[in-house]
Design a protein around this motif. Structure first.
Motif, PDB file in Angstrom:
ATOM      1  N   GLY A   1      -9.939  -5.990  -5.593  1.00 62.56           N
ATOM      2  CA  GLY A   1      -9.737  -5.126  -6.756  1.00 62.56           C
ATOM      3  C   GLY A   1      -8.768  -4.000  -6.456  1.00 62.56           C
ATOM      4  N   ILE A   2      -8.818  -2.975  -7.299  1.00 60.92           N
ATOM      5  CA  ILE A   2      -7.914  -1.834  -7.171  1.00 60.92           C
ATOM      6  C   ILE A   2      -8.490  -0.839  -6.158  1.00 60.92           C
ATOM      7  CG2 ILE A   2      -6.923   0.134  -8.418  1.00 60.92           C
ATOM      8  CD1 ILE A   2      -7.101  -1.694 -10.988  1.00 60.92           C
ATOM      9  N   THR A   3      -7.653  -0.392  -5.221  1.00 61.51           N
ATOM     10  CA  THR A   3      -8.079   0.586  -4.213  1.00 61.51           C
ATOM     11  C   THR A   3      -7.140   1.788  -4.224  1.00 61.51           C
ATOM     12  OG1 THR A   3      -6.688  -0.270  -2.437  1.00 61.51           O
ATOM     13  CG2 THR A   3      -8.847  -1.321  -2.716  1.00 61.51           C
ATOM     14  N   GLN A   4      -7.441   2.753  -3.368  1.00 64.33           N
ATOM     15  CA  GLN A   4      -6.589   3.941  -3.258  1.00 64.33           C
ATOM     16  C   GLN A   4      -5.163   3.564  -2.846  1.00 64.33           C
ATOM     17  OE1 GLN A   4      -7.469   7.005  -4.266  1.00 64.33           O
ATOM     18  NE2 GLN A   4      -5.346   7.634  -3.865  1.00 64.33           N
ATOM     19  N   LYS A   5      -5.019   2.466  -2.076  1.00 68.07           N
ATOM     20  CA  LYS A   5      -3.683   2.001  -1.680  1.00 68.07           C
ATOM     21  C   LYS A   5      -2.824   1.706  -2.911  1.00 68.07           C
ATOM     22  CE  LYS A   5      -4.891  -0.588   2.530  1.00 68.07           C
ATOM     23  NZ  LYS A   5      -4.702  -1.905   3.191  1.00 68.07           N
ATOM     24  N   ASP A   6      -3.442   1.120  -3.923  1.00 66.69           N
ATOM     25  CA  ASP A   6      -2.703   0.800  -5.156  1.00 66.69           C
ATOM     26  C   ASP A   6      -2.304   2.076  -5.890  1.00 66.69           C
ATOM     27  OD1 ASP A   6      -2.957  -2.099  -4.884  1.00 66.69           O
ATOM     28  OD2 ASP A   6      -5.085  -1.708  -5.177  1.00 66.69           O
ATOM     29  N   VAL A   7      -3.211   3.028  -5.900  1.00 66.67           N
ATOM     30  CA  VAL A   7      -2.918   4.318  -6.546  1.00 66.67           C
ATOM     31  C   VAL A   7      -1.772   5.007  -5.802  1.00 66.67           C
ATOM     32  CG1 VAL A   7      -3.868   6.607  -7.104  1.00 66.67           C
ATOM     33  CG2 VAL A   7      -5.287   4.548  -7.422  1.00 66.67           C
ATOM     34  N   ASP A   8      -1.824   4.987  -4.483  1.00 68.41           N
ATOM     35  CA  ASP A   8      -0.757   5.603  -3.675  1.00 68.41           C
ATOM     36  C   ASP A   8       0.588   4.900  -3.920  1.00 68.41           C
ATOM     37  OD1 ASP A   8      -2.710   7.242  -2.655  1.00 68.41           O
ATOM     38  OD2 ASP A   8      -2.824   6.252  -0.692  1.00 68.41           O
ATOM     39  N   LEU A   9       0.551   3.578  -3.987  1.00 66.59           N
ATOM     40  CA  LEU A   9       1.783   2.826  -4.234  1.00 66.59           C
ATOM     41  C   LEU A   9       2.336   3.132  -5.635  1.00 66.59           C
ATOM     42  CD1 LEU A   9       3.965   0.806  -3.562  1.00 66.59           C
ATOM     43  CD2 LEU A   9       2.324  -1.057  -3.861  1.00 66.59           C
ATOM     44  N   ALA A  10       1.443   3.254  -6.604  1.00 65.82           N
ATOM     45  CA  ALA A  10       1.871   3.612  -7.971  1.00 65.82           C
ATOM     46  C   ALA A  10       2.592   4.963  -7.968  1.00 65.82           C
ATOM     47  CB  ALA A  10       0.668   3.640  -8.915  1.00 65.82           C
ATOM     48  N   HIS A  11       2.057   5.916  -7.204  1.00 69.04           N
ATOM     49  CA  HIS A  11       2.709   7.233  -7.125  1.00 69.04           C
ATOM     50  C   HIS A  11       4.085   7.148  -6.473  1.00 69.04           C
ATOM     51  CE1 HIS A  11      -0.139  10.089  -8.849  1.00 69.04           C
ATOM     52  NE2 HIS A  11      -1.114   9.336  -8.351  1.00 69.04           N
ATOM     53  N   LEU A  12       4.188   6.325  -5.443  1.00 68.96           N
ATOM     54  CA  LEU A  12       5.495   6.109  -4.790  1.00 68.96           C
ATOM     55  C   LEU A  12       6.506   5.548  -5.802  1.00 68.96           C
ATOM     56  CD1 LEU A  12       7.160   5.730  -1.971  1.00 68.96           C
ATOM     57  CD2 LEU A  12       6.475   3.343  -2.222  1.00 68.96           C
ATOM     58  N   LEU A  13       6.080   4.545  -6.565  1.00 68.85           N
ATOM     59  CA  LEU A  13       6.971   3.913  -7.550  1.00 68.85           C
ATOM     60  C   LEU A  13       7.394   4.910  -8.629  1.00 68.85           C
ATOM     61  CD1 LEU A  13       5.198   0.436  -7.910  1.00 68.85           C
ATOM     62  CD2 LEU A  13       7.198   0.997  -6.515  1.00 68.85           C
ATOM     63  N   GLU A  14       6.453   5.733  -9.059  1.00 71.14           N
ATOM     64  CA  GLU A  14       6.758   6.750 -10.081  1.00 71.14           C
ATOM     65  C   GLU A  14       7.863   7.694  -9.618  1.00 71.14           C
ATOM     66  OE1 GLU A  14       5.204   7.488 -13.381  1.00 71.14           O
ATOM     67  OE2 GLU A  14       5.188   5.368 -12.911  1.00 71.14           O
ATOM     68  N   LYS A  15       7.727   8.106  -8.359  1.00 71.18           N
ATOM     69  CA  LYS A  15       8.667   9.069  -7.781  1.00 71.18           C
ATOM     70  C   LYS A  15      10.088   8.495  -7.781  1.00 71.18           C
ATOM     71  CE  LYS A  15       8.741  11.914  -3.625  1.00 71.18           C
ATOM     72  NZ  LYS A  15       8.128  12.125  -2.291  1.00 71.18           N
ATOM     73  N   ILE A  16      10.202   7.230  -7.423  1.00 71.82           N
ATOM     74  CA  ILE A  16      11.512   6.569  -7.357  1.00 71.82           C
ATOM     75  C   ILE A  16      12.040   6.281  -8.770  1.00 71.82           C
ATOM     76  CG2 ILE A  16      12.721   4.478  -6.603  1.00 71.82           C
ATOM     77  CD1 ILE A  16      10.597   4.483  -4.245  1.00 71.82           C
ATOM     78  N   ALA A  17      11.170   5.783  -9.622  1.00 73.26           N
ATOM     79  CA  ALA A  17      11.586   5.430 -10.988  1.00 73.26           C
ATOM     80  C   ALA A  17      12.101   6.649 -11.739  1.00 73.26           C
ATOM     81  CB  ALA A  17      10.421   4.794 -11.747  1.00 73.26           C
ATOM     82  N   LEU A  18      11.474   7.776 -11.480  1.00 73.46           N
ATOM     83  CA  LEU A  18      11.854   9.029 -12.143  1.00 73.46           C
ATOM     84  C   LEU A  18      13.325   9.352 -11.900  1.00 73.46           C
ATOM     85  CD1 LEU A  18      10.378  11.339 -13.726  1.00 73.46           C
ATOM     86  CD2 LEU A  18      10.213  12.564 -11.551  1.00 73.46           C
ATOM     87  N   LYS A  19      13.821   9.021 -10.724  1.00 75.31           N
ATOM     88  CA  LYS A  19      15.217   9.312 -10.375  1.00 75.31           C
ATOM     89  C   LYS A  19      16.186   8.312 -11.017  1.00 75.31           C
ATOM     90  CE  LYS A  19      14.362  11.430  -5.878  1.00 75.31           C
ATOM     91  NZ  LYS A  19      14.783  12.807  -6.242  1.00 75.31           N
TER      92      LYS A  19
END
Lengths: 98, 98
Positions: free
Chosen positions: A78-96
């Motif tokens: 299922g969904i773990t903190q690793k997925d949440v952390d990866l989502a935050h990484l993707l957000e940071k890059i996508a924002l740029k």
């Protein structure tokens, strides 16, 4: 030992800081739309460096300027903190890039 | 004017030169498996340069070392020579990375 599978309440809590993300088929999901194909590929390439460092990989689909991302932790079922952390990484890059 | 939609016979003929490719959901389809995630992303990135030049884009999905590719020409409502040409481009790059 597999990472802790987040409860529905924990997932809901995590999503408050992840605008645009939802749960789809039991996975964290978001569709990104970039100005064009090169920027969509730029997103994938840039994110890949951080992904490899995290050693936690997304399922992602690209067509033209769109990238659809699905995050889950197979070992944990299922969904773990690793997925949440990866989502935050993707957000940071996508924002740029959007 | 949209590109000519290939007939079943033309598609069959094209596939003889494209080992590993099949037709799935009315699209040219192949799954590539690379040694690892960075090489899968290397494939996507390298192919993207040629794709942009062709101005004909794939639908593709990546998870870890796998890349699943679906090719169709939306304007023509099916598989065209553009898809066959793109498949050959992908083959050429994948050959170097697998």
């Amino acid at each position: 030992m597999p990472a802790h599978k987040l409860t529905d309440a924990e997932i809901k809590d995590s999503l408050t800081a992840l605008a645009g993300w939802t749960v789809k088929d039991g996975k964290l999901y978001r569709e990104y739309q970039f100005p064009d194909f090169p920027l969509a590929i730029g997103f994938i390439t840039t994110a890949a460096l951080g992904i490899e460092k995290m050693d936690h990989h997304p399922e992602w689909f690209n067509v033209y300027n769109k990238v659809r991302v699905y995050l889950t932790t197979h070992d944990s079922g299922g969904i773990t903190q690793k997925d949440v952390d990866l989502a935050h990484l993707l957000e940071k890059i996508a924002l740029k890039l959007t």
